[in-house]
Scaffold this motif. Structure first.
Motif, PDB file in Angstrom:
ATOM      1  N   GLU A 128       0.827  -1.208   0.000  1.00  0.00           N
ATOM      2  CA  GLU A 128       0.000   0.000   0.000  1.00  0.00           C
ATOM      3  C   GLU A 128       0.858   1.253   0.000  1.00  0.00           C
ATOM      4  N   LYS A 129       2.027   1.154   0.580  1.00  0.00           N
ATOM      5  CA  LYS A 129       2.903   2.319   0.692  1.00  0.00           C
ATOM      6  C   LYS A 129       3.649   2.608  -0.608  1.00  0.00           C
ATOM      7  N   TYR A 130       4.163   1.566  -1.263  1.00  0.00           N
ATOM      8  CA  TYR A 130       5.033   1.766  -2.427  1.00  0.00           C
ATOM      9  C   TYR A 130       4.357   1.460  -3.761  1.00  0.00           C
ATOM     10  N   GLY A 131       3.179   0.902  -3.754  1.00  0.00           N
ATOM     11  CA  GLY A 131       2.430   0.728  -4.991  1.00  0.00           C
ATOM     12  C   GLY A 131       2.520  -0.671  -5.588  1.00  0.00           C
ATOM     13  N   LYS A 132       1.592  -0.940  -6.518  1.00  0.00           N
ATOM     14  CA  LYS A 132       1.469  -2.269  -7.126  1.00  0.00           C
ATOM     15  C   LYS A 132       2.678  -2.613  -7.993  1.00  0.00           C
ATOM     16  N   GLU A 133       3.195  -1.635  -8.735  1.00  0.00           N
ATOM     17  CA  GLU A 133       4.349  -1.917  -9.601  1.00  0.00           C
ATOM     18  C   GLU A 133       5.563  -2.331  -8.786  1.00  0.00           C
ATOM     19  N   PHE A 134       5.755  -1.703  -7.645  1.00  0.00           N
ATOM     20  CA  PHE A 134       6.874  -2.044  -6.766  1.00  0.00           C
ATOM     21  C   PHE A 134       6.741  -3.489  -6.285  1.00  0.00           C
ATOM     22  N   VAL A 135       5.529  -3.876  -5.909  1.00  0.00           N
ATOM     23  CA  VAL A 135       5.287  -5.238  -5.428  1.00  0.00           C
ATOM     24  C   VAL A 135       5.518  -6.255  -6.546  1.00  0.00           C
ATOM     25  N   LEU A 136       5.033  -5.958  -7.755  1.00  0.00           N
ATOM     26  CA  LEU A 136       5.230  -6.878  -8.882  1.00  0.00           C
ATOM     27  C   LEU A 136       6.708  -7.046  -9.206  1.00  0.00           C
ATOM     28  N   ALA A 137       7.461  -5.947  -9.159  1.00  0.00           N
ATOM     29  CA  ALA A 137       8.904  -6.033  -9.422  1.00  0.00           C
ATOM     30  C   ALA A 137       9.592  -6.894  -8.377  1.00  0.00           C
ATOM     31  N   ALA A 138       9.138  -6.809  -7.111  1.00  0.00           N
ATOM     32  CA  ALA A 138       9.731  -7.627  -6.045  1.00  0.00           C
ATOM     33  C   ALA A 138       9.345  -9.092  -6.214  1.00  0.00           C
ATOM     34  N   MET A 139       8.078  -9.376  -6.557  1.00  0.00           N
ATOM     35  CA  MET A 139       7.621 -10.754  -6.699  1.00  0.00           C
ATOM     36  C   MET A 139       8.317 -11.470  -7.856  1.00  0.00           C
ATOM     37  N   GLU A 140       8.564 -10.753  -8.944  1.00  0.00           N
ATOM     38  CA  GLU A 140       9.239 -11.348 -10.105  1.00  0.00           C
ATOM     39  C   GLU A 140      10.752 -11.181 -10.044  1.00  0.00           C
ATOM     40  N   ASN A 141      11.215 -10.353  -9.086  1.00  0.00           N
ATOM     41  CA  ASN A 141      12.658 -10.095  -8.910  1.00  0.00           C
ATOM     42  C   ASN A 141      13.297  -9.654 -10.225  1.00  0.00           C
ATOM     43  N   THR A 142      12.637  -8.731 -10.884  1.00  0.00           N
ATOM     44  CA  THR A 142      13.117  -8.275 -12.201  1.00  0.00           C
ATOM     45  C   THR A 142      14.427  -7.510 -12.106  1.00  0.00           C
ATOM     46  N   ASP A 143      14.637  -6.804 -11.006  1.00  0.00           N
ATOM     47  CA  ASP A 143      15.868  -6.019 -10.865  1.00  0.00           C
ATOM     48  C   ASP A 143      16.913  -6.731 -10.015  1.00  0.00           C
ATOM     49  N   GLY A 144      16.635  -7.961  -9.580  1.00  0.00           N
ATOM     50  CA  GLY A 144      17.611  -8.735  -8.813  1.00  0.00           C
ATOM     51  C   GLY A 144      17.897  -8.198  -7.430  1.00  0.00           C
ATOM     52  N   LYS A 145      16.978  -7.424  -6.854  1.00  0.00           N
ATOM     53  CA  LYS A 145      17.203  -6.843  -5.524  1.00  0.00           C
ATOM     54  C   LYS A 145      16.903  -7.835  -4.392  1.00  0.00           C
ATOM     55  N   VAL A 146      16.126  -8.862  -4.673  1.00  0.00           N
ATOM     56  CA  VAL A 146      15.833  -9.867  -3.641  1.00  0.00           C
ATOM     57  C   VAL A 146      17.112 -10.640  -3.333  1.00  0.00           C
ATOM     58  N   ASN A 147      17.347 -10.857  -2.067  1.00  0.00           N
ATOM     59  CA  ASN A 147      18.561 -11.577  -1.657  1.00  0.00           C
ATOM     60  C   ASN A 147      18.627 -12.941  -2.340  1.00  0.00           C
ATOM     61  N   GLU A 148      19.787 -13.245  -2.893  1.00  0.00           N
ATOM     62  CA  GLU A 148      19.962 -14.495  -3.632  1.00  0.00           C
ATOM     63  C   GLU A 148      19.720 -15.721  -2.762  1.00  0.00           C
ATOM     64  N   LYS A 149      20.121 -15.653  -1.499  1.00  0.00           N
ATOM     65  CA  LYS A 149      19.912 -16.794  -0.611  1.00  0.00           C
ATOM     66  C   LYS A 149      18.435 -16.996  -0.303  1.00  0.00           C
ATOM     67  N   VAL A 150      17.680 -15.911  -0.219  1.00  0.00           N
ATOM     68  CA  VAL A 150      16.241 -16.041   0.006  1.00  0.00           C
ATOM     69  C   VAL A 150      15.598 -16.764  -1.166  1.00  0.00           C
ATOM     70  N   VAL A 151      15.982 -16.394  -2.381  1.00  0.00           N
ATOM     71  CA  VAL A 151      15.446 -17.047  -3.577  1.00  0.00           C
ATOM     72  C   VAL A 151      15.816 -18.526  -3.585  1.00  0.00           C
ATOM     73  N   ARG A 152      17.061 -18.831  -3.257  1.00  0.00           N
ATOM     74  CA  ARG A 152      17.532 -20.214  -3.295  1.00  0.00           C
ATOM     75  C   ARG A 152      16.846 -21.071  -2.228  1.00  0.00           C
ATOM     76  N   LYS A 153      16.637 -20.505  -1.036  1.00  0.00           N
ATOM     77  CA  LYS A 153      16.029 -21.294   0.041  1.00  0.00           C
ATOM     78  C   LYS A 153      14.545 -21.509  -0.179  1.00  0.00           C
ATOM     79  N   LEU A 154      13.928 -20.733  -1.049  1.00  0.00           N
ATOM     80  CA  LEU A 154      12.513 -20.919  -1.365  1.00  0.00           C
ATOM     81  C   LEU A 154      12.303 -21.795  -2.593  1.00  0.00           C
ATOM     82  N   SER A 155      13.367 -22.250  -3.213  1.00  0.00           N
ATOM     83  CA  SER A 155      13.232 -23.124  -4.374  1.00  0.00           C
ATOM     84  C   SER A 155      12.763 -24.510  -3.927  1.00  0.00           C
ATOM     85  N   VAL A 156      12.163 -25.245  -4.850  1.00  0.00           N
ATOM     86  CA  VAL A 156      11.593 -26.562  -4.515  1.00  0.00           C
ATOM     87  C   VAL A 156      12.463 -27.702  -5.040  1.00  0.00           C
ATOM     88  N   GLU A 157      13.683 -27.407  -5.387  1.00  0.00           N
ATOM     89  CA  GLU A 157      14.571 -28.460  -5.890  1.00  0.00           C
ATOM     90  C   GLU A 157      14.958 -29.407  -4.764  1.00  0.00           C
TER      91      GLU A 157
END
Length: 300
Positions: A128-157
């Motif tokens: 609500e504070k930063y807007g829908k586009e900001f949330v979509l960019a975070a969910m898709e990690n388009t700019d690579g700002k999400v911590n790499e370890k967070v992405v890896r630990k959430l993988s289902v491999e």
């Protein structure tokens, strides 16, 4: 005037702070719960290894690995929440501060994939504070700002075979199980024969005979004779060092942790961590402490 005062205290900024504190408390509680469950599961794995049920242990140990990965993820999200709480002043602007972008986008990315409901509320308030586009960019990690370890630990491999093997070995070592079975080293037959021959010649049965105490020719006093005959108590190994080193915790990033001395900083033991966690309610963590904890997580 009372209505105005009440509404001013219920600002989005205040709501976010409250939800961050609730998320931190929930994350800590879930970590403690999973730690207790993990101990029970590891004990069961050790019993399977001791009984020779390797296939069953190999399959079931993946649950322990997945639980450890989730715990490590919760630790990182807890630190991110503490960071946002400590730098709450930077959250007042309409634009995300670059220093908080990784923490905010990592929380938005991970919140829907965890069981922590308070994180979902934090995610909603940030959206609500930063807007829908900001949330979509975070969910898709388009700019690579999400911590790499967070992405890896959430993988289902599924975990790699090396990781599964390492976990089984560490569990066996922790519970004193001889696995993998190590071949017993026996001395050569020639050496055994020589030892038996020496026993026949030695009337003492191969035991080492202590030498007589050295004297200067004078008669020993009664106290000196008692000291010569005295033997140290069983288990006595001389003075012990007051410094004790707690081995670092096993993680999915480092299955076989080693304690090193010298220039490497030793991690605090569990008692020190427990004391550090007992902060007064509503206390804001120190920034330098958060930076040290982030650095420790990145080294794993």
């Amino acid at each position: 005037m009372k209505l105005t005062s009440a509404s001013s205290c219920d600002t989005p900024q205040t709501k976010l702070k409250v939800q961050l504190k609730l998320a931190i408390a929930r994350l800590r509680m879930v970590q403690q719960r999973d730690e207790q469950i993990g101990k029970t599961q590891q004990r069961a794995m050790a019993q399977l290894l001791e009984a020779g049920k390797i296939d069953s242990a190999t399959i079931r140990v993946e649950n322990i690995i997945r639980s450890d990965i989730t715990t490590e993820l919760h630790e990182m999200l807890e630190l991110y929440c503490e960071l946002l709480l400590a730098r709450a002043g930077l959250l007042e602007g309409p634009v995300c501060d670059p220093g908080l972008e990784e923490a905010i986008k990592s929380i938005i990315y991970a919140a829907p994939k965890t069981e922590i409901k308070e994180l979902a509320t934090v995610r909603q308030l940030l959206g609500e504070k930063y807007g829908k586009e900001f949330v979509l960019a975070a969910m898709e990690n388009t700019d690579g700002k999400v911590n790499e370890k967070v992405v890896r630990k959430l993988s289902v491999e599924p975990p790699k075979q090396e990781l599964v093997q390492g976990y089984l070995e560490e569990i066996a070592r922790a519970y004193g199980v001889d696995w993998p079975k190590r071949a017993k080293v026996t001395p050569p037959p020639d050496l055994i024969d020589d030892f038996d021959d020496n026993d026949e010649d030695d009337p003492s049965g191969g035991q080492k005979v202590l030498a007589e105490p050295l004297t200067t020719g004078r008669k020993l006093s009664r106290g000196e004779e008692e000291l010569n005959r005295a033997t140290p108590p069983q288990g006595f190994a001389g003075p012990r060092s007051p410094v004790t080193v707690t081995p670092p915790r096993r993680t999915t990033e480092n299955v076989h942790p080693k304690v090193t001395l010298g220039s490497v900083e030793l991690k605090p033991n569990k008692k020190m961590e427990a004391v550090a966690r007992k902060e007064p309610e509503g206390a804001v963590p120190d920034i330098s402490d958060l930076e040290r904890r982030f650095a420790a997580l990145k080294k794993r």
